[in-house]
Design an enzyme around this catalytic site. Sequence first.
Site, PDB file in Angstrom:
ATOM      1  N   GLY A 180      -4.771  63.803 -28.634  1.00 11.92           N
ATOM      2  CA  GLY A 180      -3.670  63.331 -29.472  1.00 11.92           C
ATOM      3  C   GLY A 180      -2.474  63.048 -28.581  1.00 11.92           C
ATOM      4  O   GLY A 180      -1.839  63.971 -28.088  1.00 11.92           O
ATOM      5  N   MET A 181      -2.190  61.762 -28.343  1.00 13.62           N
ATOM      6  CA  MET A 181      -1.104  61.355 -27.439  1.00 13.62           C
ATOM      7  C   MET A 181       0.156  61.087 -28.253  1.00 13.62           C
ATOM      8  O   MET A 181       0.182  60.183 -29.082  1.00 13.62           O
ATOM      9  CB  MET A 181      -1.491  60.087 -26.670  1.00 13.62           C
ATOM     10  CG  MET A 181      -2.761  60.211 -25.838  1.00 13.62           C
ATOM     11  SD  MET A 181      -2.605  61.324 -24.426  1.00 13.62           S
ATOM     12  CE  MET A 181      -1.582  60.352 -23.322  1.00 13.62           C
ATOM     13  N   GLY A 218       4.693  62.280 -25.302  1.00 11.81           N
ATOM     14  CA  GLY A 218       5.435  63.358 -24.643  1.00 11.81           C
ATOM     15  C   GLY A 218       4.713  63.848 -23.401  1.00 11.81           C
ATOM     16  O   GLY A 218       3.578  63.447 -23.120  1.00 11.81           O
ATOM     17  N   VAL A 219       5.375  64.737 -22.666  1.00  9.95           N
ATOM     18  CA  VAL A 219       4.826  65.194 -21.384  1.00  9.95           C
ATOM     19  C   VAL A 219       3.602  66.098 -21.565  1.00  9.95           C
ATOM     20  O   VAL A 219       2.656  66.051 -20.771  1.00  9.95           O
ATOM     21  CB  VAL A 219       5.930  65.875 -20.534  1.00  9.95           C
ATOM     22  CG1 VAL A 219       6.372  67.203 -21.140  1.00  9.95           C
ATOM     23  CG2 VAL A 219       5.452  66.083 -19.096  1.00  9.95           C
ATOM     24  N   ASP A 220       3.590  66.918 -22.603  1.00  9.29           N
ATOM     25  CA  ASP A 220       2.494  67.888 -22.762  1.00  9.29           C
ATOM     26  C   ASP A 220       1.157  67.194 -23.021  1.00  9.29           C
ATOM     27  O   ASP A 220       0.141  67.543 -22.413  1.00  9.29           O
ATOM     28  CB  ASP A 220       2.810  68.875 -23.890  1.00  9.29           C
ATOM     29  CG  ASP A 220       4.065  69.685 -23.598  1.00  9.29           C
ATOM     30  OD1 ASP A 220       4.271  70.042 -22.427  1.00  9.29           O
ATOM     31  OD2 ASP A 220       4.846  69.948 -24.531  1.00  9.29           O
ATOM     32  N   CYS A 260       1.660  69.960 -41.061  1.00  8.78           N
ATOM     33  CA  CYS A 260       1.188  68.783 -40.331  1.00  8.78           C
ATOM     34  C   CYS A 260      -0.014  69.144 -39.462  1.00  8.78           C
ATOM     35  O   CYS A 260      -0.996  68.398 -39.406  1.00  8.78           O
ATOM     36  CB  CYS A 260       2.314  68.215 -39.476  1.00  8.78           C
ATOM     37  SG  CYS A 260       1.811  66.782 -38.516  1.00  8.78           S
ATOM     38  N   GLY A 291      -1.502  68.849 -26.926  1.00  6.89           N
ATOM     39  CA  GLY A 291      -0.622  69.454 -25.928  1.00  6.89           C
ATOM     40  C   GLY A 291       0.015  70.748 -26.390  1.00  6.89           C
ATOM     41  O   GLY A 291       1.075  71.138 -25.903  1.00  6.89           O
ATOM     42  N   CYS A 320       9.096  66.335 -37.477  1.00  8.12           N
ATOM     43  CA  CYS A 320       8.562  65.061 -36.974  1.00  8.12           C
ATOM     44  C   CYS A 320       9.075  63.848 -37.738  1.00  8.12           C
ATOM     45  O   CYS A 320       9.373  62.827 -37.151  1.00  8.12           O
ATOM     46  CB  CYS A 320       7.041  65.088 -36.932  1.00  8.12           C
ATOM     47  SG  CYS A 320       6.260  65.982 -38.275  1.00  8.12           S
TER      48      CYS A 320
END
Length: 367
Positions: A12-13, A16-18, A103, A128, A200
């Site tokens: 799941g992109m 973010g960095v994580d 969510c 992440g 979110c």
Amino acid sequence: MSDNSQKKVIVGMSGGVDSSVTAYLLQQQGYQVAGLFMKNWEEDDDEEYCSAATDLADAQAVCDKLGIELHTVNFAAEYWDNVFELFLEEYKAGRTPNPDILCNKEIKFKAFLEFAAEDLGADFIATGHYVRRQDVDSKSRLLRGVDGNKDQSYFLYTLSHEQVAQSLFPVGELEKPEVRRIAEQLELVTAKKKDSTGICFIGERKFRDFLGRYLPAQPGPIVSVDGQTVGEHQGLMYHTLGQRKGLGIGGMKDSSEDPWYVVDKDVANNVLVVAQGHEHPRLMSVGLIAQQLHWVDRLPLSGPFRCTVKTRYRQQDIPCTVTPLDEQRIEVRFDEPVAAVTPGQSAVFYQDEICLGGGIIEQRLQE
């Protein structure tokens, strides 16, 4: 090392960095990796639209850099039906829900999990999140993340052991600075991107403005615990227990100089109840009743047990005794009184590193 080369993982992109580093770490572990960008909200203003577009562009840039495919999917209808409408209902009832938990339950580990498996042929999904998975006797456990400051198990307590078994959480084994360092070494566009905060679907907007679009505000009196009217609130939904800022009654004082805190919401009469001092007895609870229970191992409780609990994210663990009342309700008694236990929020239980599960706080118990 087991051979992961035949296993497909959909990450799941979020942009973010994580999640960026998650995709890289899984590549390093030999998995076949692809990304999925989920659109969960139909933006209704330009600022929101730009933010979502930036996130998608960042996710695409990371996938391009890593040489992996990025799929996109629109879960906005599922999100509206299963997360947002419930969120509004809870606010209307005077409770304070946690939409991130909803969510994760309805979208990331349900809609996304099903889509990844059925439409994309995934063996696993990955996110992440700062949590860990531990497999014991053919059952998966959910553990806190290694980085105590970032641990996100509080938000994932609704997951079943089956869902945990289908999920990978590589950054949960790392501290956050290490995750950023990896992203910087790889020169990923997300390396210095700040962590997203807030809910979110609201993003960085003012919460009050956002809620006001969907729920009509009903002003009413702010009354002290002694029964004196000390001000007016613009709507109970804008306030939560333990809140100090934004009451607009700073100049009003009883005999003490302590600041005012929200200690109760009388929904039936539309009254916000306040008291002075953050340890006022009306703010303290000796326990709580929780409902809508989810235990990661999905086993029913047989009797009372000892563990620790968090009644909000980032709280210190509170030692407690949990007693089942029936299949869907438990009574929790704290060893020491706790401030600002808030109906609608989640109580999440732990045994050392293991996240056992949790439930929604139905009521707080006072002396």
